[in-house]
Write an enzyme that holds these catalytic residues in place. Structure first.
Site, mmCIF file in Angstrom:
data_model
loop_
_atom_site.group_PDB
_atom_site.id
_atom_site.type_symbol
_atom_site.label_atom_id
_atom_site.label_comp_id
_atom_site.label_asym_id
_atom_site.label_seq_id
_atom_site.Cartn_x
_atom_site.Cartn_y
_atom_site.Cartn_z
ATOM 1 N N GLU A 1 -4.167 8.209 -3.393
ATOM 2 C CA GLU A 1 -5.169 6.692 -3.010
ATOM 3 C C GLU A 1 -4.821 5.535 -3.868
ATOM 4 O O GLU A 1 -4.832 3.710 -3.489
ATOM 5 C CB GLU A 1 -6.331 6.913 -1.476
ATOM 6 C CG GLU A 1 -6.500 5.350 -0.465
ATOM 7 C CD GLU A 1 -5.919 5.332 -0.023
ATOM 8 O OE1 GLU A 1 -4.356 6.164 0.041
ATOM 9 O OE2 GLU A 1 -5.682 4.531 0.509
ATOM 10 N N HIS B 1 1.797 4.866 -2.742
ATOM 11 C CA HIS B 1 2.618 5.915 -2.115
ATOM 12 C C HIS B 1 3.650 6.846 -2.537
ATOM 13 O O HIS B 1 4.109 7.375 -3.299
ATOM 14 C CB HIS B 1 1.861 6.173 -1.243
ATOM 15 C CG HIS B 1 0.237 6.121 -0.395
ATOM 16 N ND1 HIS B 1 -0.475 7.039 -1.171
ATOM 17 C CD2 HIS B 1 -0.381 5.022 0.222
ATOM 18 C CE1 HIS B 1 -1.491 6.801 0.241
ATOM 19 N NE2 HIS B 1 -1.767 5.939 0.804
ATOM 20 N N HIS C 1 0.762 -1.159 0.041
ATOM 21 C CA HIS C 1 0.221 -0.216 0.250
ATOM 22 C C HIS C 1 0.798 1.811 -0.256
ATOM 23 O O HIS C 1 0.611 2.541 -1.003
ATOM 24 C CB HIS C 1 -0.778 0.002 1.492
ATOM 25 C CG HIS C 1 -1.876 0.970 1.674
ATOM 26 N ND1 HIS C 1 -2.680 1.285 0.777
ATOM 27 C CD2 HIS C 1 -1.387 2.183 1.970
ATOM 28 C CE1 HIS C 1 -3.676 2.099 0.843
ATOM 29 N NE2 HIS C 1 -3.171 3.394 1.637
ATOM 30 N N GLU C 2 1.630 1.496 1.901
ATOM 31 C CA GLU C 2 2.804 2.694 0.559
ATOM 32 C C GLU C 2 3.543 2.569 -0.310
ATOM 33 O O GLU C 2 3.745 3.429 -0.605
ATOM 34 C CB GLU C 2 3.410 2.725 2.326
ATOM 35 C CG GLU C 2 2.530 2.629 3.635
ATOM 36 C CD GLU C 2 1.341 3.486 3.405
ATOM 37 O OE1 GLU C 2 1.604 4.575 2.790
ATOM 38 O OE2 GLU C 2 0.514 2.773 4.443
HETATM 39 ZN ZN ZN Z 1 -2.765 5.372 1.855
#
Ligand code: ZN
Length: 509
Positions: A302, A275, A271-272
């Site tokens: 996101e 980003h 997830h990170e």
């Molecule tokens: Zn996030």
């Protein structure tokens, strides 16, 4: 005004902004430090440091010469004729108008109050003591209301719309209500169907614990393979994973570790890293401080994390590639893991009390709950004292779960203590954007699954670089979505994606 001053205005504006961002990004480093290494005793000083920097940044944003430079740039045909300069001026105007509407005293009070409220939230959550946090929440929502009123100016939107616009420029609560409504109407029956299915994927894949150091090395290996540049970034540990794109050459990510569950840390890293890749792909080196070098919106941000975490990291081909690597890295605890078992395990749908531990399907019900509750609290329709009761009732209705204590209920998220009202909806927007982008990407890269199964992620990253990352803030989220996918945002691609994956896993046609 003479010509030379006019044409110098754009250069002066960007130079001023660049220096403002030197201060702003210094605050980001302090924020990162606060979450990763700062001792608890440093909280008071850090609150003052961050308040001082945010005052300075605010003053620089609203200094009178900025308003003059913007006006000159808007009247300058040379500046307006340059597509990048025109975008920069448009976005600097947006930010300037927003900042000018906020009195310095309110900015200072917000920064100080939310820094202390965060500490109060941490203590209250640990002790499961909602009453201790309630006065802080009262203060934060009162300030949020004042902020929303100031930001709204004489526009037609509500104070909530004005706060939402800070995170998701161009979004309106009424539009979100419509898209979220469509989503809820299809999501709720799907979740009910899945939980009623006689066939459930196997959740247990790991036997015994895997040391944090081994997991950290594996996470780094995967992040690098996907395309994260560790010369220009770090991966550290924090209680709540996050990513901070500090500036050119410096992107900080964190994850968390559970020795008995490597998949949890891996997916929060995925997830990170989504980003992080966005931050590393923004055109910052040439444009540091300029809007063109910044992310479009939080919803788009996101979408990048969700795409890597879910569409890639929870796909069958990903596990076909990852399982042999896992066995090499972790040995005995994953000796019996197979791609099929892992694929099933990471796609279990099971209502959870905790938002961040929730699966892809039920997660969005958590967001809709928060979206409705924060609007009611901001409007004064829901009293702070009634928050726990209202929260627990919605959990019962929407997820059929009994909330045993506020720690696992309305005290679980940091956002409101930070003053981030209007932030939650961007998470579900991210899920919807991600699925829509993934459909378009899969059309452009038809062999994407084979590539993932070989551990080749380069075509995915290139597509995202071209369609999203390098565009920076050139387009609104709606325009970006239209250009990248050929359609406006809807819940349909996300539902197609979820059904296509989950129904077969649960043995349904
Ligand atoms: Zn996030």
């Amino acid at each position: 005004m003479s010509e030379p001053i006019r044409s110098g205005a754009y250069a002066s504006l960007l130079a001023h902004l660049r220096e403002t961002y030197l201060f702003a990004t210094s605050a980001s480093v302090l924020g990162w430090d606060q979450e990763t290494t700062m001792p608890p005793g440093g909280a008071q000083l850090r609150a003052e440091q961050l308040a001082a920097l945010s005052t300075l940044v605010h003053e620089r944003h609203v200094s009178p010469e900025v308003g003059e430079w913007i006006a000159w740039c808007e009247a300058d045909p040379v500046v307006q004729g340059d597509p990048t300069a025109a975008v920069n001026v448009r976005e600097i105007r947006r930010e300037y108008d927003r900042q000018v509407r906020l009195p310095g005293s309110l900015v200072r009070e917000l920064a100080q109050t939310t820094a202390l409220a965060q500490q109060a939230w941490r203590d209250a959550r640990e002790r499961n003591d909602f009453d201790a946090f309630a006065p802080w929440l009262e203060k934060v929502f009162a300030l949020g209301r004042a902020q929303g009123e100031c930001l709204r100016g004489d526009s037609a939107g509500t104070p909530y719309d004005a706060l939402l616009d800070v995170y998701e420029p161009g979004a309106r609560a009424a539009d979100l209500e419509k898209v979220f409504g469509e989503l809820r109407a299809e999501l709720a029956p799907l979740i009910a169907e899945l939980s009623a299915s006689g066939r459930q994927p196997d959740g247990g894949v790991q036997r015994g614990s895997i040391p944090v150091a081994q997991q950290a090395a594996f996470n780094r290996f995967v992040a690098e393979r996907i395309g994260f540049d560790f010369n220009a970034g770090r991966l550290d540990t924090s209680a709540h994973p996050f990513c901070e794109g500090i500036g050119p050459g410096d992107t900080r990510m964190t994850t968390r570790y559970r020795e008995e569950n490597f998949a949890d840390s891996l997916s929060s890293m995925m997830h990170e890293v989504g980003h992080g890749l966005y931050e590393q792909g923004l055109p910052k080196a040439e444009n540091f401080g300029a809007p063109i070098a910044q992310a479009a919106t939080l919803g788009i941000h996101e979408s990048q994390s969700r795409l890597w975490e879910n569409m890639v990291g929870r796909s069958r081909p990903f596990w076909e590639w990852a399982v042999p690597e896992l066995r090499r890295a972790f040995g005995a605890p994953v000796a019996e893991a197979t791609p099929s078992v892992l694929y099933g395990a990471v796609n279990l749908v099971r209502p959870n009390l905790i938002r961040v531990d929730s699966d892809e399907a039920t997660y969005n019900l958590h967001i809709m709950l928060r979206f409705d509750i924060e609007r009611a609290m901001l409007a004064g329709d829901l009293r702070i004292a009634d928050l726990p009761g209202s929260w627990n009732e919605r959990m019962r209705q929407d997820l059929r779960l009994e909330v045993p204590d506020d720690r696992r209920g309305c005290l679980q998220d940091i956002h409101w203590s930070m003053g981030a009202i209007g932030y939650f909806p961007t998470y579900t927007l991210g899920n919807l954007f991600a699925a829509q982008l993934w459909e378009a990407l899969s059309g452009d890269v038809p062999d994407v699954e084979d590539r993932i199964a070989r551990g080749d992620f380069s075509a995915i990253l290139e597509w995202l670089r071209a369609n999203i990352h390098r565009q920076g803030r050139r387009y609104s989220a709606a325009e970006l979505c239209q250009r990248a996918t050929g359609a406006e945002l809807s819940a349909a691609p996300f539902m197609r994606y979820l059904r296509g994956k989950l129904r077969p896993l649960y043995g349904m046609p």
